[in-house]
Design a protein around this motif. Structure first.
Motif, short mmCIF file in Angstrom:
data_model
loop_
_atom_site.label_atom_id
_atom_site.label_comp_id
_atom_site.label_asym_id
_atom_site.label_seq_id
_atom_site.Cartn_x
_atom_site.Cartn_y
_atom_site.Cartn_z
N ARG A 174 40.73 53.88 86.23
CA ARG A 174 40.40 55.29 86.44
C ARG A 174 41.61 56.17 86.69
NH1 ARG A 174 35.51 56.48 90.50
NH2 ARG A 174 36.49 58.54 90.37
N PHE A 175 42.72 55.54 87.14
CA PHE A 175 43.89 56.35 87.52
C PHE A 175 45.10 55.90 86.72
CE2 PHE A 175 40.95 55.79 91.02
CZ PHE A 175 40.65 57.11 91.32
N HIS A 178 51.45 54.59 87.78
CA HIS A 178 52.69 55.30 88.06
C HIS A 178 53.67 54.28 88.64
CE1 HIS A 178 55.01 58.90 88.90
NE2 HIS A 178 55.30 58.42 90.10
N ALA A 218 48.36 53.13 91.35
CA ALA A 218 47.78 54.47 91.26
C ALA A 218 48.45 55.36 92.29
CB ALA A 218 46.28 54.40 91.52
N ARG A 219 48.59 56.65 91.96
CA ARG A 219 49.10 57.58 92.96
C ARG A 219 48.03 57.79 94.01
NH1 ARG A 219 53.19 61.71 91.25
NH2 ARG A 219 53.45 61.50 89.01
N ARG A 221 47.67 60.36 95.72
CA ARG A 221 47.23 61.73 95.48
C ARG A 221 46.03 61.79 94.53
NH1 ARG A 221 48.68 67.10 94.69
NH2 ARG A 221 47.97 67.82 92.65
N ASP A 222 46.14 61.08 93.42
CA ASP A 222 45.05 61.08 92.43
C ASP A 222 43.77 60.52 93.02
OD1 ASP A 222 46.95 62.05 90.72
OD2 ASP A 222 47.26 60.15 89.65
N VAL A 223 43.91 59.45 93.81
CA VAL A 223 42.74 58.80 94.39
C VAL A 223 42.09 59.69 95.45
CG1 VAL A 223 41.94 56.77 95.67
CG2 VAL A 223 43.65 56.50 93.85
N LEU A 225 42.23 62.97 95.57
CA LEU A 225 41.58 64.10 94.88
C LEU A 225 40.24 63.65 94.29
CD1 LEU A 225 44.60 65.90 93.15
CD2 LEU A 225 43.44 66.53 95.28
N ALA A 226 40.20 62.44 93.74
CA ALA A 226 38.94 61.92 93.18
C ALA A 226 37.88 61.74 94.26
CB ALA A 226 39.20 60.60 92.46
N ALA A 266 52.89 65.48 95.18
CA ALA A 266 53.24 64.78 93.94
C ALA A 266 54.66 64.23 94.02
CB ALA A 266 53.09 65.71 92.75
N GLU A 269 55.36 60.78 95.87
CA GLU A 269 55.06 59.58 95.07
C GLU A 269 54.51 58.41 95.88
OE1 GLU A 269 57.76 59.32 91.32
OE2 GLU A 269 59.11 59.58 93.01
#
Ligand code: HEM
Ligand code: MTE
Length: 415
Positions: A174-175, A178, A218-219, A221-223, A225-226, A266, A269
């Motif tokens: 899903r992510f 990185h 996975a970042r 941040r992305d997780v 936000l999800a 971001a 990291e």
């Protein structure tokens, strides 16, 4: 076959010193090894650790004893058999909570075996920029959790009681993956130099509680936000709390936190890593998923990650970490000060007169670049005009953390 008298474990336990005679058990047999104590190739102090009890848990750690000549030698000292009621449950590692820990590389310098805490020899640390996984320093507070990757779930708590539960493959798919090259350093690195000034509490790390790897995952941040976590850094001191799957006797997991701002940034990291130097995360380093927070104390990079949650600053995360524990009043350590140490030559080395190549590492502490490393009166890693203190005295502290004075290596010059 000769008949031997029978003894209970309680009776064996009364023989713990040469004066009382030194008895040990192996399997269901009892041995009086008093006369062997001084002859022991591993030293009298080691053998006395087992006095009055079973040899198995010690021999499990020192594989040299698994040879036939060792058992033959032991046979000469037999004095009895365990009584039947005590012989029934064979002693062994079945109840040792560390019995499931993974095998480790023999080159590691072990500061504590259970829990496992070990560092690479200094010379190996500067052999390559990335530390090989097998030699990467290990800082465990508890036994290594055994995680079945298929049933692993990461819980990510969002606002309003919502939560995300991610399997390993969901995290991977899903992510976007990185990659970050980051150095982890324990707050207790070089603690042994502090204890030379005055004793401090904690593991006696030399200069090797620091290592570098290329992490993939996975970042965070992305997780976040999800999971619906937004940027509300405006209203109060929000933190993101991480919990590991390793729990202490009271069921409290290892945990640590970072400011929400860093978690969502971001540039910072922050990763939920499942790869280390291009390979699956090793068990000692957090399999299957760990946090990697570049540029701050290693304690924040929670291994065997089971949950991520937001807390305002008053809601302390559980923590069993002496190096970074939130004491309430004092702010928890995040960034570490500028650090450097000499890996070669080693203390006490004999070196030829004339020019000498000195190897070592330098680290800026805040995820920033090292500008230069200067020698002479201003020895040390230097970044943004921060320099290392010249002596340990003024920075000494009871917890033995942030030990970053000039690293001194006495050598003898030969002709
Ligand atoms: C080495 C016997 C208990 C730690 C050895 C060796 C023997 C021996 C024969 C040499 C093996 C070889 O190199 O071929 C025994 C006996 C014991 C006993 C008969 C009990 C009755 C222990 C315990 C410990 C221990 C309880 C640790 C807590 C060691 C170590 C070495 C060693 C570290 C390696 C020394 C070296 O080569 O540097 N022991 N041992 N031993 N033993 Fe033991
Ligand atoms: N995470 C968990 N779950 N349990 C731990 O014991 N130790 C922390 C951190 N994360 C720890 C943890 C500390 S103090 C450090 S310095 C780093 O992990 C060390 O990471 P490493 O063992 O991969 O070098």
């Amino acid at each position: 076959a000769p008949q031997f008298p029978r003894y209970t474990r309680a009776e064996v336990a009364q023989h713990r010193t040469p004066k009382e005679r030194v008895w040990v058990t192996y399997g269901t047999e009892v041995f009086d090894v008093t006369d062997f104590v001084e002859l022991h190739p591993g030293g009298p102090d080691k053998i006395l650790l087992a006095a009055g009890g079973a040899l198995e848990p010690f021999w499990a750690l020192y594989a040299v004893h698994g040879q036939p000549h060792v058992l033959e030698l032991l046979r000469d000292y037999k004095v009895g058999e365990l009584s039947p009621e005590d012989a029934a449950p064979p002693p062994g590692d079945t109840e040792d909570p560390f019995a499931g820990d993974p095998p480790r590389h023999p080159a590691l310098r072990v500061n504590s075996l259970k829990p496992f805490n070990a560092e690479p020899p200094p010379e190996l640390l500067t052999q390559s920029f990335l530390t090989p996984n097998e030699l990467f320093f290990t800082r465990n507070h508890l036994p290594v959790p055994a995680v079945e990757p298929g049933s692993y779930r990461l819980r990510v708590e969002g606002p309003g009681g919502r939560a995300l539960s991610l399997s390993l493959s969901e995290l991977r798919q899903r992510f976007p993956k990185h990659e970050v090259t980051a150095t982890l350093q324990c707050a207790g690195n070089r603690r042994s130099e502090m204890s030379r000034v005055r004793p401090v509490k904690g593991l006696p790390w030399d200069i090797g509680a620091i290592s570098t790897a290329r992490w993939g995952g996975a970042r965070l941040r992305d997780v976040l936000l999800a999971a619906g976590v937004g940027d509300h850094t405006g209203d109060g001191e929000w933190h993101v709390c991480f919990e590991g799957l390793d729990t202490d006797a009271s069921g409290t997991p290892y945990g640590a936190s970072i400011p929400l701002k860093r978690a969502l940034s971001a540039e910072a990291e922050v990763l939920l890593a499942y790869e280390m130097n291009g390979r699956e995360l090793p068990r000692d380093h957090g399999f299957p998923v760990r946090v990697v927070v570049p540029g701050v104390v290693g304690a924040r990079s929670v291994k065997w990650l089971r949950s991520v949650a937001q807390k305002d600053y008053k809601g302390f995360c559980p923590s069993v970490d002496w190096d970074s524990v939130d004491f309430g009043a004092a702010p928890a350590i995040q960034e570490l000060p500028v650090q450097s140490a000499i890996t070669e030559p080693r203390p006490g080395a004999a070196v030829p007169a004339g020019e000498l190549t000195v190897k070592g590492y330098a680290w800026s502490g805040g995820g920033r670049e090292v500008i230069r490393v200067s020698g002479g009166r201003r020895w040390g890693g230097e970044m943004r005009y921060n320099v290392q203190p010249d002596t340990v005295g003024p920075i000494w502290n009871l917890r033995g953390v942030l030990s970053n004075a000039w690293h001194r290596v006495p050598v003898t010059v030969t002709r």
